[in-house]
Design a protein around this motif. Structure first.
Motif, PDB file in Angstrom:
ATOM      1  N   ALA A   1      28.613  12.479   4.684  1.00  0.00           N
ATOM      2  CA  ALA A   1      29.099  13.611   3.902  1.00  0.00           C
ATOM      3  C   ALA A   1      30.509  13.342   3.376  1.00  0.00           C
ATOM      4  CB  ALA A   1      29.085  14.877   4.759  1.00  0.00           C
ATOM      5  N   ASP A   2      31.352  12.700   4.200  1.00  0.00           N
ATOM      6  CA  ASP A   2      32.715  12.347   3.757  1.00  0.00           C
ATOM      7  C   ASP A   2      32.663  11.447   2.536  1.00  0.00           C
ATOM      8  OD1 ASP A   2      33.796  13.791   5.836  1.00  0.00           O
ATOM      9  OD2 ASP A   2      34.020  12.047   7.156  1.00  0.00           O
ATOM     10  N   TYR A   3      31.777  10.439   2.585  1.00  0.00           N
ATOM     11  CA  TYR A   3      31.672   9.494   1.474  1.00  0.00           C
ATOM     12  C   TYR A   3      31.124  10.178   0.230  1.00  0.00           C
ATOM     13  CZ  TYR A   3      32.806   5.406   4.308  1.00  0.00           C
ATOM     14  OH  TYR A   3      33.462   4.477   5.075  1.00  0.00           O
ATOM     15  N   SER A   4      30.146  11.077   0.401  1.00  0.00           N
ATOM     16  CA  SER A   4      29.558  11.779  -0.745  1.00  0.00           C
ATOM     17  C   SER A   4      30.594  12.679  -1.412  1.00  0.00           C
ATOM     18  CB  SER A   4      28.356  12.610  -0.293  1.00  0.00           C
ATOM     19  OG  SER A   4      27.321  11.767   0.188  1.00  0.00           O
ATOM     20  N   ASN A   5      31.334  13.422  -0.592  1.00  0.00           N
ATOM     21  CA  ASN A   5      32.374  14.294  -1.138  1.00  0.00           C
ATOM     22  C   ASN A   5      33.473  13.490  -1.823  1.00  0.00           C
ATOM     23  OD1 ASN A   5      31.084  16.610  -0.211  1.00  0.00           O
ATOM     24  ND2 ASN A   5      32.177  16.566   1.769  1.00  0.00           N
ATOM     25  N   TYR A   6      33.814  12.354  -1.197  1.00  0.00           N
ATOM     26  CA  TYR A   6      34.845  11.479  -1.776  1.00  0.00           C
ATOM     27  C   TYR A   6      34.404  11.013  -3.157  1.00  0.00           C
ATOM     28  CZ  TYR A   6      38.657   8.023  -1.493  1.00  0.00           C
ATOM     29  OH  TYR A   6      39.805   7.298  -1.698  1.00  0.00           O
ATOM     30  N   ALA A   7      33.168  10.526  -3.261  1.00  0.00           N
ATOM     31  CA  ALA A   7      32.656  10.029  -4.536  1.00  0.00           C
ATOM     32  C   ALA A   7      32.624  11.129  -5.583  1.00  0.00           C
ATOM     33  CB  ALA A   7      31.262   9.439  -4.326  1.00  0.00           C
ATOM     34  N   ALA A   8      32.212  12.343  -5.157  1.00  0.00           N
ATOM     35  CA  ALA A   8      32.144  13.460  -6.100  1.00  0.00           C
ATOM     36  C   ALA A   8      33.532  13.828  -6.607  1.00  0.00           C
ATOM     37  CB  ALA A   8      31.483  14.657  -5.420  1.00  0.00           C
ATOM     38  N   ASN A   9      34.500  13.835  -5.725  1.00  0.00           N
ATOM     39  CA  ASN A   9      35.872  14.177  -6.115  1.00  0.00           C
ATOM     40  C   ASN A   9      36.461  13.146  -7.068  1.00  0.00           C
ATOM     41  OD1 ASN A   9      35.932  16.514  -4.586  1.00  0.00           O
ATOM     42  ND2 ASN A   9      36.723  15.475  -2.752  1.00  0.00           N
ATOM     43  N   VAL A  10      36.197  11.873  -6.797  1.00  0.00           N
ATOM     44  CA  VAL A  10      36.697  10.812  -7.687  1.00  0.00           C
ATOM     45  C   VAL A  10      36.035  10.912  -9.051  1.00  0.00           C
ATOM     46  CG1 VAL A  10      36.819   8.328  -8.059  1.00  0.00           C
ATOM     47  CG2 VAL A  10      37.327   9.260  -5.806  1.00  0.00           C
ATOM     48  N   LEU A  11      34.712  11.184  -9.051  1.00  0.00           N
ATOM     49  CA  LEU A  11      33.983  11.324 -10.314  1.00  0.00           C
ATOM     50  C   LEU A  11      34.562  12.473 -11.139  1.00  0.00           C
ATOM     51  CD1 LEU A  11      31.618  10.440 -12.106  1.00  0.00           C
ATOM     52  CD2 LEU A  11      30.170  12.068 -10.865  1.00  0.00           C
ATOM     53  N   GLU A  12      34.802  13.599 -10.480  1.00  0.00           N
ATOM     54  CA  GLU A  12      35.389  14.750 -11.173  1.00  0.00           C
ATOM     55  C   GLU A  12      36.775  14.409 -11.693  1.00  0.00           C
ATOM     56  OE1 GLU A  12      36.829  19.347 -10.175  1.00  0.00           O
ATOM     57  OE2 GLU A  12      35.894  18.110  -8.627  1.00  0.00           O
ATOM     58  N   PHE A  13      37.556  13.692 -10.894  1.00  0.00           N
ATOM     59  CA  PHE A  13      38.919  13.288 -11.276  1.00  0.00           C
ATOM     60  C   PHE A  13      38.885  12.480 -12.569  1.00  0.00           C
ATOM     61  CE2 PHE A  13      42.805  10.846 -11.136  1.00  0.00           C
ATOM     62  CZ  PHE A  13      43.734  11.717 -10.569  1.00  0.00           C
ATOM     63  N   VAL A  14      37.889  11.560 -12.652  1.00  0.00           N
ATOM     64  CA  VAL A  14      37.793  10.688 -13.826  1.00  0.00           C
ATOM     65  C   VAL A  14      37.256  11.440 -15.024  1.00  0.00           C
ATOM     66  CG1 VAL A  14      36.694   8.625 -14.764  1.00  0.00           C
ATOM     67  CG2 VAL A  14      37.562   8.624 -12.410  1.00  0.00           C
ATOM     68  N   GLU A  15      36.170  12.197 -14.829  1.00  0.00           N
ATOM     69  CA  GLU A  15      35.531  12.880 -15.947  1.00  0.00           C
ATOM     70  C   GLU A  15      36.440  13.926 -16.577  1.00  0.00           C
ATOM     71  OE1 GLU A  15      31.898  14.383 -14.341  1.00  0.00           O
ATOM     72  OE2 GLU A  15      30.775  12.540 -14.801  1.00  0.00           O
ATOM     73  N   GLU A  16      37.226  14.616 -15.766  1.00  0.00           N
ATOM     74  CA  GLU A  16      38.124  15.633 -16.295  1.00  0.00           C
ATOM     75  C   GLU A  16      39.496  15.077 -16.663  1.00  0.00           C
ATOM     76  OE1 GLU A  16      38.357  19.045 -13.813  1.00  0.00           O
ATOM     77  OE2 GLU A  16      36.177  19.341 -13.734  1.00  0.00           O
ATOM     78  N   ASN A  17      39.615  13.767 -16.537  1.00  0.00           N
ATOM     79  CA  ASN A  17      40.851  13.067 -16.933  1.00  0.00           C
ATOM     80  C   ASN A  17      42.091  13.699 -16.287  1.00  0.00           C
ATOM     81  OD1 ASN A  17      42.192  10.999 -18.238  1.00  0.00           O
ATOM     82  ND2 ASN A  17      42.505  12.158 -20.129  1.00  0.00           N
ATOM     83  N   LYS A  18      41.983  13.957 -14.986  1.00  0.00           N
ATOM     84  CA  LYS A  18      43.089  14.576 -14.268  1.00  0.00           C
ATOM     85  C   LYS A  18      44.304  13.652 -14.145  1.00  0.00           C
ATOM     86  CE  LYS A  18      40.467  17.864 -11.480  1.00  0.00           C
ATOM     87  NZ  LYS A  18      40.168  18.326 -10.092  1.00  0.00           N
ATOM     88  N   ILE A  19      44.116  12.378 -14.461  1.00  0.00           N
ATOM     89  CA  ILE A  19      45.229  11.433 -14.381  1.00  0.00           C
ATOM     90  C   ILE A  19      46.376  11.853 -15.301  1.00  0.00           C
ATOM     91  CG2 ILE A  19      44.290   9.896 -16.150  1.00  0.00           C
ATOM     92  CD1 ILE A  19      46.189   8.780 -13.001  1.00  0.00           C
ATOM     93  N   GLU A  20      46.017  12.444 -16.458  1.00  0.00           N
ATOM     94  CA  GLU A  20      47.053  12.872 -17.387  1.00  0.00           C
ATOM     95  C   GLU A  20      47.900  13.996 -16.792  1.00  0.00           C
ATOM     96  OE1 GLU A  20      45.569  13.873 -21.205  1.00  0.00           O
ATOM     97  OE2 GLU A  20      44.978  11.824 -21.712  1.00  0.00           O
ATOM     98  N   GLU A  21      47.243  14.903 -16.066  1.00  0.00           N
ATOM     99  CA  GLU A  21      47.983  15.980 -15.411  1.00  0.00           C
ATOM    100  C   GLU A  21      48.985  15.427 -14.408  1.00  0.00           C
ATOM    101  OE1 GLU A  21      47.076  19.559 -12.210  1.00  0.00           O
ATOM    102  OE2 GLU A  21      45.443  18.808 -13.481  1.00  0.00           O
ATOM    103  N   PHE A  22      48.563  14.406 -13.632  1.00  0.00           N
ATOM    104  CA  PHE A  22      49.467  13.792 -12.665  1.00  0.00           C
ATOM    105  C   PHE A  22      50.576  13.021 -13.362  1.00  0.00           C
ATOM    106  CE2 PHE A  22      46.081  14.716  -9.703  1.00  0.00           C
ATOM    107  CZ  PHE A  22      46.747  14.919  -8.510  1.00  0.00           C
TER     108      PHE A  22
END
Length: 292
Positions: A24-45
């Motif tokens: 479950a930790d790995y699944s949640n981790y992957a989902a969070n990273v995917l969301e981070f990339v798809e929503e381009n949160k890097i620009e916010e940071f």
């Protein structure tokens, strides 16, 4: 996911976990990273961190500027002290005393001054800084990061240091000519001659400094006399005792001295004897008052 998480420390900026355990930790981790990339949160940071770094550098520059804005006043005070000695010196072993302010040799202060200059030179760039940019501002951004890293190292090197004070912003030097001995420019009044000569020079410098500020106050309140206590006068030669009294008195600075050695009582207006009783109370006995 293990390979990916190995790129980050436990307290990474993005709050990515570094030690997933269960499926479950790995699944949640992957989902969070995917969301981070798809929503381009890097620009916010990027924006958030860039603004934070720019604000830190701006704050450092402002605080350093507040600390160094008295440079002109310091130089005026030093000039007034130098002129005071020339105008009203007493004939003795000290032929000349001169002061000057030099750039600070304090490493932390030097770094803060560098950061201040960097901010002033790149004020517009820092206003829109993007620390992750690959465009023309990249070099400025990298220098900003290096400055803050260097500041962090300096602060860690001096954990006991809680503040920066005005005296850290410049290096005060002295040049004393004692008879035919010229010290050259030195940072500490020591080894000018004997211990007594060192004390004499320190006393003269402090009397002149007191007089400079006293004369400024005199412009508002009128001239006045100021009492000042001087220690270790017993190490001075009797001739220099009389000289330092005259040096102070002509500036309306009245010295209160204590000494285990008896000097020429005529040099003093009041002479007292201080003793201790059995209960360690100090007893003051007037011995002599000289009328002028």
């Amino acid at each position: 996911m293990n390979a990916f998480s190995s790129n980050f420390s436990a307290k990474n900026t993005f709050s990515f976990p570094t030690t997933p355990v269960t499926d479950a930790d790995y699944s949640n981790y992957a989902a969070n990273v995917l969301e981070f990339v798809e929503e381009n949160k890097i620009e916010e940071f990027q924006t958030r961190i860039s603004e934070r770094y720019a604000n830190i550098i701006l704050r450092i520059s402002k605080e350093t500027g507040e600390l160094t804005r008295n440079e002109g006043e310091i130089n005026k005070t030093i000039l007034a002290i130098n002129n005071d000695f020339v105008e009203r010196n007493f004939t003795g072993v000290i032929r000349s005393i001169e002061l000057r302010a030099q750039p600070t040799n304090d490493k932390l202060m030097q770094l803060l001054l560098e950061i201040k200059r960097f901010n002033e030179e790149n004020l517009l760039n820092l206003g829109e800084v993007n620390l992750f940019s690959q465009e023309s501002r990249t070099d400025v951004n990298e220098r900003a990061v290096r400055f803050l890293n260097s500041l962090s190292v300096k602060l860690n090197d001096e954990p006991g240091r809680k503040s920066i004070v005005l005296s850290d912003t410049f290096n005060l030097q002295f040049r004393i000519v004692e008879n035919d001995n010229d010290t050259g420019w030195i940072e500490k009044i020591a080894n000018v001659g004997s211990d007594g000569t060192d004390i004499l020079v320190k006393a003269m410098v402090n009397i002149m400094l007191i007089n400079v500020f006293k004369e400024k106050a005199s412009g508002k309140f009128g001239d006045f006399k100021l009492h000042c206590m001087m220690d270790e006068i017993g190490k001075l030669h009797p001739t220099n005792v009389k000289g330092i009294l005259s040096f102070a008195n002509c500036r309306n600075v009245l010295l209160i001295n204590s000494s285990p050695t008896t000097y020429n009582v005529e040099d003093y207006r009041y002479t007292y004897l201080l003793t201790k009783d059995k209960k360690s109370n100090t007893k003051v006995v007037p011995l002599l008052t000289r009328k002028r």
